[in-house]
Design a protein around this motif. Sequence first.
Motif, PDB file in Angstrom:
ATOM      1  N   GLU A   8     135.473  96.188  -4.309  1.00 27.17           N
ATOM      2  CA  GLU A   8     134.988  96.253  -2.978  1.00 27.17           C
ATOM      3  C   GLU A   8     136.216  96.784  -2.275  1.00 27.17           C
ATOM      4  O   GLU A   8     137.319  96.243  -2.515  1.00 27.17           O
ATOM      5  CB  GLU A   8     134.609  94.826  -2.644  1.00 27.17           C
ATOM      6  CG  GLU A   8     133.500  94.245  -3.402  1.00 27.17           C
ATOM      7  CD  GLU A   8     133.917  93.135  -4.255  1.00 27.17           C
ATOM      8  OE1 GLU A   8     133.261  92.204  -4.508  1.00 27.17           O
ATOM      9  OE2 GLU A   8     135.240  93.129  -4.506  1.00 27.17           O
TER      10      GLU A   8
ATOM     11  N   LEU B 103     131.281  98.442   4.019  1.00 27.22           N
ATOM     12  CA  LEU B 103     131.906  97.948   2.816  1.00 27.22           C
ATOM     13  C   LEU B 103     131.524  98.945   1.819  1.00 27.22           C
ATOM     14  O   LEU B 103     130.413  99.426   1.664  1.00 27.22           O
ATOM     15  CB  LEU B 103     131.709  96.565   2.250  1.00 27.22           C
ATOM     16  CG  LEU B 103     131.658  95.514   3.607  1.00 27.22           C
ATOM     17  CD1 LEU B 103     131.279  94.186   2.758  1.00 27.22           C
ATOM     18  CD2 LEU B 103     133.234  95.441   3.931  1.00 27.22           C
ATOM     19  N   SER B 104     132.470  99.100   0.590  1.00 23.10           N
ATOM     20  CA  SER B 104     132.032  99.981  -0.556  1.00 23.10           C
ATOM     21  C   SER B 104     132.436  99.094  -1.639  1.00 23.10           C
ATOM     22  O   SER B 104     133.288  98.360  -1.829  1.00 23.10           O
ATOM     23  CB  SER B 104     132.790 101.324  -0.346  1.00 23.10           C
ATOM     24  OG  SER B 104     132.646 101.902   0.684  1.00 23.10           O
ATOM     25  N   CYS B 105     131.607  99.611  -2.753  1.00 22.10           N
ATOM     26  CA  CYS B 105     131.892  98.927  -4.116  1.00 22.10           C
ATOM     27  C   CYS B 105     131.786  99.935  -5.255  1.00 22.10           C
ATOM     28  O   CYS B 105     130.651 100.423  -5.402  1.00 22.10           O
ATOM     29  CB  CYS B 105     130.907  97.534  -4.304  1.00 22.10           C
ATOM     30  SG  CYS B 105     130.922  97.162  -5.773  1.00 22.10           S
TER      31      CYS B 105
ATOM     32  N   TRP C 269     124.839  92.545  -2.483  1.00 22.84           N
ATOM     33  CA  TRP C 269     126.023  92.161  -1.715  1.00 22.84           C
ATOM     34  C   TRP C 269     125.710  90.555  -1.520  1.00 22.84           C
ATOM     35  O   TRP C 269     124.452  90.121  -0.940  1.00 22.84           O
ATOM     36  CB  TRP C 269     126.336  92.920  -0.552  1.00 22.84           C
ATOM     37  CG  TRP C 269     126.854  94.255  -0.647  1.00 22.84           C
ATOM     38  CD1 TRP C 269     126.132  95.387  -0.930  1.00 22.84           C
ATOM     39  CD2 TRP C 269     128.128  94.367  -0.686  1.00 22.84           C
ATOM     40  NE1 TRP C 269     126.874  96.236  -0.695  1.00 22.84           N
ATOM     41  CE2 TRP C 269     128.223  95.825  -0.897  1.00 22.84           C
ATOM     42  CE3 TRP C 269     129.215  93.653  -0.797  1.00 22.84           C
ATOM     43  CZ2 TRP C 269     129.479  96.559  -0.997  1.00 22.84           C
ATOM     44  CZ3 TRP C 269     130.364  94.543  -0.990  1.00 22.84           C
ATOM     45  CH2 TRP C 269     130.525  95.878  -0.950  1.00 22.84           C
TER      46      TRP C 269
ATOM     47  N   THR D  84     128.587 103.870  -6.790  1.00 26.68           N
ATOM     48  CA  THR D  84     128.827 103.236  -5.718  1.00 26.68           C
ATOM     49  C   THR D  84     127.689 102.628  -4.938  1.00 26.68           C
ATOM     50  O   THR D  84     126.517 103.087  -4.555  1.00 26.68           O
ATOM     51  CB  THR D  84     129.929 104.194  -4.783  1.00 26.68           C
ATOM     52  OG1 THR D  84     130.867 104.526  -5.608  1.00 26.68           O
ATOM     53  CG2 THR D  84     130.273 103.433  -3.640  1.00 26.68           C
TER      54      THR D  84
ATOM     55  N   TYR E 143     127.205 100.582  -0.989  1.00 23.75           N
ATOM     56  CA  TYR E 143     127.628 100.254   0.336  1.00 23.75           C
ATOM     57  C   TYR E 143     126.597  99.172   1.072  1.00 23.75           C
ATOM     58  O   TYR E 143     125.549  99.138   0.768  1.00 23.75           O
ATOM     59  CB  TYR E 143     127.415 101.640   1.028  1.00 23.75           C
ATOM     60  CG  TYR E 143     128.001 102.913   0.273  1.00 23.75           C
ATOM     61  CD1 TYR E 143     127.251 103.632  -0.118  1.00 23.75           C
ATOM     62  CD2 TYR E 143     129.318 103.272   0.347  1.00 23.75           C
ATOM     63  CE1 TYR E 143     127.839 104.919  -0.828  1.00 23.75           C
ATOM     64  CE2 TYR E 143     129.877 104.239   0.030  1.00 23.75           C
ATOM     65  CZ  TYR E 143     129.156 105.015  -0.830  1.00 23.75           C
ATOM     66  OH  TYR E 143     129.443 106.369  -1.481  1.00 23.75           O
TER      67      TYR E 143
ATOM     68  N   TYR F 134     131.187  89.778  -1.269  1.00 23.08           N
ATOM     69  CA  TYR F 134     131.141  90.137  -3.003  1.00 23.08           C
ATOM     70  C   TYR F 134     130.130  91.220  -3.106  1.00 23.08           C
ATOM     71  O   TYR F 134     129.039  91.061  -2.822  1.00 23.08           O
ATOM     72  CB  TYR F 134     130.870  88.779  -3.968  1.00 23.08           C
ATOM     73  CG  TYR F 134     131.926  87.628  -3.465  1.00 23.08           C
ATOM     74  CD1 TYR F 134     131.823  86.878  -2.667  1.00 23.08           C
ATOM     75  CD2 TYR F 134     133.159  87.964  -4.419  1.00 23.08           C
ATOM     76  CE1 TYR F 134     132.857  85.940  -2.594  1.00 23.08           C
ATOM     77  CE2 TYR F 134     134.165  86.977  -4.489  1.00 23.08           C
ATOM     78  CZ  TYR F 134     133.893  85.847  -3.476  1.00 23.08           C
ATOM     79  OH  TYR F 134     134.966  85.007  -3.239  1.00 23.08           O
ATOM     80  N   CYS F 135     130.451  92.324  -4.013  1.00 28.06           N
ATOM     81  CA  CYS F 135     129.504  92.965  -4.650  1.00 28.06           C
ATOM     82  C   CYS F 135     129.132  92.526  -5.964  1.00 28.06           C
ATOM     83  O   CYS F 135     129.887  91.860  -6.653  1.00 28.06           O
ATOM     84  CB  CYS F 135     130.114  94.638  -4.865  1.00 28.06           C
ATOM     85  SG  CYS F 135     129.252  95.588  -5.929  1.00 28.06           S
TER      86      CYS F 135
ATOM     87  N   GLY G 271     132.361  91.348  -8.128  1.00 27.26           N
ATOM     88  CA  GLY G 271     133.750  92.091  -7.834  1.00 27.26           C
ATOM     89  C   GLY G 271     134.573  90.844  -7.390  1.00 27.26           C
ATOM     90  O   GLY G 271     134.313  89.879  -7.368  1.00 27.26           O
TER      91      GLY G 271
ATOM     92  N   THR H 274     135.913  90.746  -0.867  1.00 26.51           N
ATOM     93  CA  THR H 274     136.717  91.570   0.234  1.00 26.51           C
ATOM     94  C   THR H 274     136.463  90.698   1.701  1.00 26.51           C
ATOM     95  O   THR H 274     135.346  90.196   1.911  1.00 26.51           O
ATOM     96  CB  THR H 274     136.624  92.886   0.526  1.00 26.51           C
ATOM     97  OG1 THR H 274     137.287  93.330   1.637  1.00 26.51           O
ATOM     98  CG2 THR H 274     134.873  93.082   1.024  1.00 26.51           C
TER      99      THR H 274
END
Length: 124
Positions: free
Chosen positions: A6, A20-22, A36, A78, A80, A95-96, A115, A118
Amino acid sequence: QVQLVETGGGLVQAGGSLRLSCAASGRSFSRYPMAWFRQAPGKERELIAAIRWSADSTYYAVSVKGRFTISRDNAKSTVYLQMNSLKPEGTAVYYCAAAVRSGTYYDSRLYDYWGQGTQVTVSS
């Protein structure tokens, strides 16, 4: 080795936005749901958004509905989370998560890979 990483967390003022990206690696999740979660201090981890592999259906917790948007790009592996109108109670580790089996995509028990999280801090 499966990895979910993340990025995009940080400090933002109430009313602000973050994205946010994962990024997933190690195997393909393109045919499985992703989600998420967040965990605030002293609270249990909660599912806040989930998306089917085809992105034709999404789920949102009541607490974020109308403000957050989950999306995915299977070609980039990915997922988002666009977060708008952030509130101080949104301060948490985000968390992803990814599933590797079929099931109800908004069931938190479906998710097996996580993940590292973050931090998102929303100041008042």
